[in-house]
Structure formats: structure tokens, C-alpha cells
Write a protein that holds these residues in place. Structure first.
Motif, short mmCIF file in Angstrom:
data_model
loop_
_atom_site.label_atom_id
_atom_site.label_comp_id
_atom_site.label_asym_id
_atom_site.label_seq_id
_atom_site.Cartn_x
_atom_site.Cartn_y
_atom_site.Cartn_z
N SER A 118 9.57 -3.62 6.22
CA SER A 118 8.21 -3.16 6.51
C SER A 118 7.74 -3.70 7.85
CB SER A 118 7.26 -3.60 5.40
OG SER A 118 5.94 -3.21 5.70
N ARG A 119 6.94 -2.90 8.55
CA ARG A 119 6.36 -3.31 9.82
C ARG A 119 4.84 -3.47 9.72
NH1 ARG A 119 10.80 -4.59 10.85
NH2 ARG A 119 12.28 -3.53 12.22
N SER A 120 4.32 -3.44 8.51
CA SER A 120 2.87 -3.54 8.32
C SER A 120 2.41 -4.99 8.42
CB SER A 120 2.49 -2.96 6.95
OG SER A 120 1.12 -3.15 6.69
N ARG A 121 1.14 -5.16 8.84
CA ARG A 121 0.59 -6.51 8.95
C ARG A 121 0.39 -7.16 7.59
NH1 ARG A 121 -4.21 -5.93 13.56
NH2 ARG A 121 -2.81 -5.37 15.31
N ILE A 122 0.18 -6.35 6.59
CA ILE A 122 -0.06 -6.90 5.26
C ILE A 122 1.21 -7.48 4.65
CG2 ILE A 122 0.44 -4.85 3.88
CD1 ILE A 122 -2.06 -5.45 2.24
N THR A 123 2.36 -7.18 5.26
CA THR A 123 3.63 -7.69 4.74
C THR A 123 3.66 -9.20 4.74
OG1 THR A 123 4.77 -5.71 5.54
CG2 THR A 123 6.12 -7.63 5.02
N SER A 124 3.18 -9.82 5.82
CA SER A 124 3.18 -11.28 5.89
C SER A 124 2.28 -11.89 4.83
CB SER A 124 2.73 -11.73 7.28
OG SER A 124 1.44 -11.23 7.57
N VAL A 125 1.18 -11.21 4.51
CA VAL A 125 0.27 -11.71 3.47
C VAL A 125 0.95 -11.64 2.10
CG1 VAL A 125 -1.96 -11.40 2.36
CG2 VAL A 125 -1.73 -11.03 4.81
N ILE A 126 1.62 -10.52 1.83
CA ILE A 126 2.31 -10.36 0.55
C ILE A 126 3.44 -11.37 0.43
CG2 ILE A 126 3.65 -8.78 -0.87
CD1 ILE A 126 2.12 -6.48 0.39
N GLU A 127 4.15 -11.59 1.52
CA GLU A 127 5.24 -12.57 1.49
C GLU A 127 4.71 -13.98 1.27
OE1 GLU A 127 9.21 -13.69 4.14
OE2 GLU A 127 7.74 -12.24 4.86
N ALA A 128 3.55 -14.29 1.84
CA ALA A 128 2.95 -15.60 1.61
C ALA A 128 2.54 -15.78 0.16
CB ALA A 128 1.74 -15.78 2.53
N VAL A 129 2.11 -14.69 -0.48
CA VAL A 129 1.76 -14.76 -1.90
C VAL A 129 2.99 -15.08 -2.74
CG1 VAL A 129 0.93 -13.41 -3.87
CG2 VAL A 129 -0.22 -13.22 -1.66
N PHE A 130 4.12 -14.45 -2.40
CA PHE A 130 5.36 -14.75 -3.13
C PHE A 130 5.78 -16.20 -2.90
CE2 PHE A 130 6.13 -10.07 -3.17
CZ PHE A 130 6.35 -9.93 -4.53
N LEU A 131 5.69 -16.66 -1.66
CA LEU A 131 6.10 -18.03 -1.36
C LEU A 131 5.20 -19.06 -2.02
CD1 LEU A 131 7.05 -17.77 2.43
CD2 LEU A 131 8.58 -17.86 0.45
N SER A 132 3.95 -18.71 -2.24
CA SER A 132 3.04 -19.66 -2.91
C SER A 132 3.50 -19.96 -4.33
CB SER A 132 1.63 -19.10 -2.93
OG SER A 132 1.55 -17.90 -3.71
N GLY A 133 4.26 -19.03 -4.93
CA GLY A 133 4.80 -19.29 -6.26
C GLY A 133 5.83 -20.40 -6.28
N LEU A 134 6.44 -20.70 -5.11
CA LEU A 134 7.40 -21.81 -5.03
C LEU A 134 6.72 -23.15 -4.82
CD1 LEU A 134 10.08 -20.17 -2.70
CD2 LEU A 134 10.20 -20.46 -5.18
N MET A 135 5.47 -23.14 -4.42
CA MET A 135 4.78 -24.38 -4.09
C MET A 135 4.04 -24.99 -5.28
SD MET A 135 3.16 -23.16 -0.45
CE MET A 135 4.19 -22.38 0.79
#
Length: 295
Positions: A118-135
Motif C-alpha cells: 500500500s502507498r496510502s498514508r493511513i498504512t503507517s497508522v494501521i501498522e503502528a496499531v498492529f505493532l502496539s499489540g507487541l508492546m
């Protein structure tokens, strides 16, 4: 006078002597190999003791705890599987673990591919949400999870436990798979589109075979903790017929604490799937862990 004959034989070429391995390097390699083999022997020794003692009788173990079986007997396995309900615990664990891993891996593959391309700006936000599950520690969410499953009527249900494990596995799986998809050149997809391949066919026939080491890594690294987890089955399961192996082992040890061969047979049954999994997927695991380290 005739001219002297000129020799056309090419001059002998001197072969370069073979390169010698420095003694320091060979000694270091030998020491490393010796250390690894010693560590492997120490790690395998408890497993061998467990298997050997499962084939002995209680009287033989009392007389010589580390001896060999005089007459190997497999009756303890039958007793653990049938009388101690170990077959039920094993089946429940296998069903819950395999279903959770398959569900989480399928969802993570689709999400990781979309995030990687994906090239959308919201992609980084969604990826950060997934990574927050590891924290966040997963055990902090036990109360909300319990009340959610209770409201849905999924407490003391294998389906509820499968959904919990699948949801907890998605952040790690997405993190690993996204990095692998980003390493794949986009020219492969462009060539597939030129040949007339659709998105589903391109994903299934081209992308998935290329990330096979990553899929094997994700499966193993999620299978082991789910198979060994004790906390969530203890809280979410109430009936004995739904117990998984870790919870069933607690009752198993209480009932057969003096029957050592049966206890060791149960432990062998609980450990065997993990050993088989590592033996089958070792090459894929190494390829997945070392991918991207060299160009």
C-alpha cells in the motif's frame, strides 16, 4: 643446414599450492563445534531419560532411577492415553493450536501483503496499531477478554479459546510477514499483471511460495507458545473434557503422582508434537531467520 626444431610444448605451469587454513581459525571452529555438540547432548539428555523411564516399571525406577529398562513396556502409554484422559487433552490441544495458527496466519498474510504494497498514508497508522499489540503484555487483557467471551457465551468453549489465541498471534505474524513481503521486488507483480494474472492468482501462485520460509517461521513461533500456554485455558475453560494439555497435566500429576512410568509417558506424548515440528521445519526456520542478512 636445417634450422633447429623449435619446441612448441608450452612451458610447464606451476600450480599454486593449496591455501592452508590458519591454525587459530581451525582450532576456533573445532572448539565451537565441540561446544555446540556438548550443549546438544545436555539438551537431549533429559528427553532420553524421560523416554527411557516411560518404558520401565515403578519398581525398576525405585531401584535404579537412571537405569535402562530390563523389559521395555509400553503399557504406560496406553494407561496415560485412555485411563488418564490424556487422549482427550491431546486432541483438544491439537485442535486449539492448529486452528489458532491457521486462522492467525491466514489473516496475517492478507494484512501483511496489503500493508507492504500500500502507498496510502493511513498504512503507517494501521501498522503502528498492529505493532502496539507487541508492546502490551497479553495477560493484562484477561479481564476484558473474559467479560467479552462471557457475553458471547464462549467461556468454557474451544472456539472462544481459538479466537483469543488467533487474535493474540496476529501482531507478531503481521510484523514478520510484512518485512518479508517488502523484500520482494515489485517487478514480479508487474510481470504477472502483464501476463493477465489477477490479484488473487498473483498472491497465491507468486507471492506465497516466495515467503514460505517466513510462513514456516511464523507457524513455529506461534505453535510452541500456544501449545504450552497454561494461563488462558486455566481461566477460560471449566470442564475437564475441554482441558488442553497444560491444564490437564495439573490434574494428571495429582492423580498419578506415584505412578512414574505413566507420568513420563504423558510427558513424552506432550513433547512429541513439538519435536516433530522442529525436525520437519528446521530448514525453513533457518531460512526465515537468516533471510535478508546477505545480498
Amino acid at each position: 643446414m636445417s634450422a633447429p626444431a623449435i619446441s612448441r610444448t608450452p612451458p610447464a605451469q606451476h600450480e599454486a599450492p593449496p591455501a592452508r587454513v590458519p591454525r587459530k581459525r581451525s582450532a576456533s571452529a573445532a572448539a565451537t563445534s565441540l561446544f555446540l555438540w556438548g550443549y546438544a547432548a545436555i539438551a537431549v539428555l533429559p528427553l532420553l531419560v524421560m523416554v527411557v523411564n516411560s518404558l520401565r516399571t515403578t519398581r525398576e525406577m525405585a531401584a535404579d532411577p537412571l537405569g535402562l529398562p530390563a523389559d521395555p513396556n509400553f503399557a504406560s502409554y496406553s494407561k496415560a492415553w485412555v485411563q488418564a484422559s490424556f487422549g482427550t487433552f491431546f486432541t483438544n490441544s491439537l485442535l486449539v493450536t492448529v486452528s489458532s495458527v491457521v486462522l492467525s496466519t491466514t489473516v496475517s498474510l492478507l494484512a501483511a501483503y496489503a500493508l507492504a504494497r500500500s502507498r496510502s498514508r493511513i498504512t503507517s497508522v494501521i501498522e503502528a496499531v498492529f505493532l502496539s499489540g507487541l508492546m502490551l503484555p497479553v495477560y493484562l487483557a484477561i479481564l476484558p477478554v473474559f467479560y467479552l467471551l462471557d457475553g458471547m457465551g464462549l467461556v468454557d468453549s474451544k472456539i472462544g479459546l481459538i479466537l483469543v489465541y488467533a487474535a493474540l498471534s496476529v501482531p507478531f505474524s503481521v510484523f514478520v510477514l510484512t518485512s518479508f513481503f517488502r523484500q520482494l521486488p515489485e517487478e514480479l507483480e508487474e510481470a504477472a499483471r502483464i501476463d493477465g494474472a489477477g490479484s488473487i492468482r498473483m498472491f497465491w501462485n507468486i507471492m506465497l511460495p516466495l515467503v514460505r520460509p517466513a510462513i514456516a517461521t511464523v507457524i513455529v513461533f506461534r505453535f510452541v507458545p500456544i501449545w504450552n500456554d497454561f494461563f488462558y485455558p486455566l481461566v477460560l475453560l471449566r470442564s475437564r473434557e475441554n482441558y488442553t494439555l497444560p491444564v490437564g497435566l495439573t490434574t494428571f500429576f495429582g492423580e498419578y503422582q506415584t505412578d512414574w512410568p505413566t507420568l513420563f509417558a504423558g510427558l513424552v506424548i506432550a513433547t512429541l508434537p513439538l519435536v516433530i515440528l522442529f525436525l520437519v521445519a528446521t530448514r525453513q526456520i533457518v531460512a526465515g531467520l537468516t533471510a535478508g542478512m546477505s545480498k
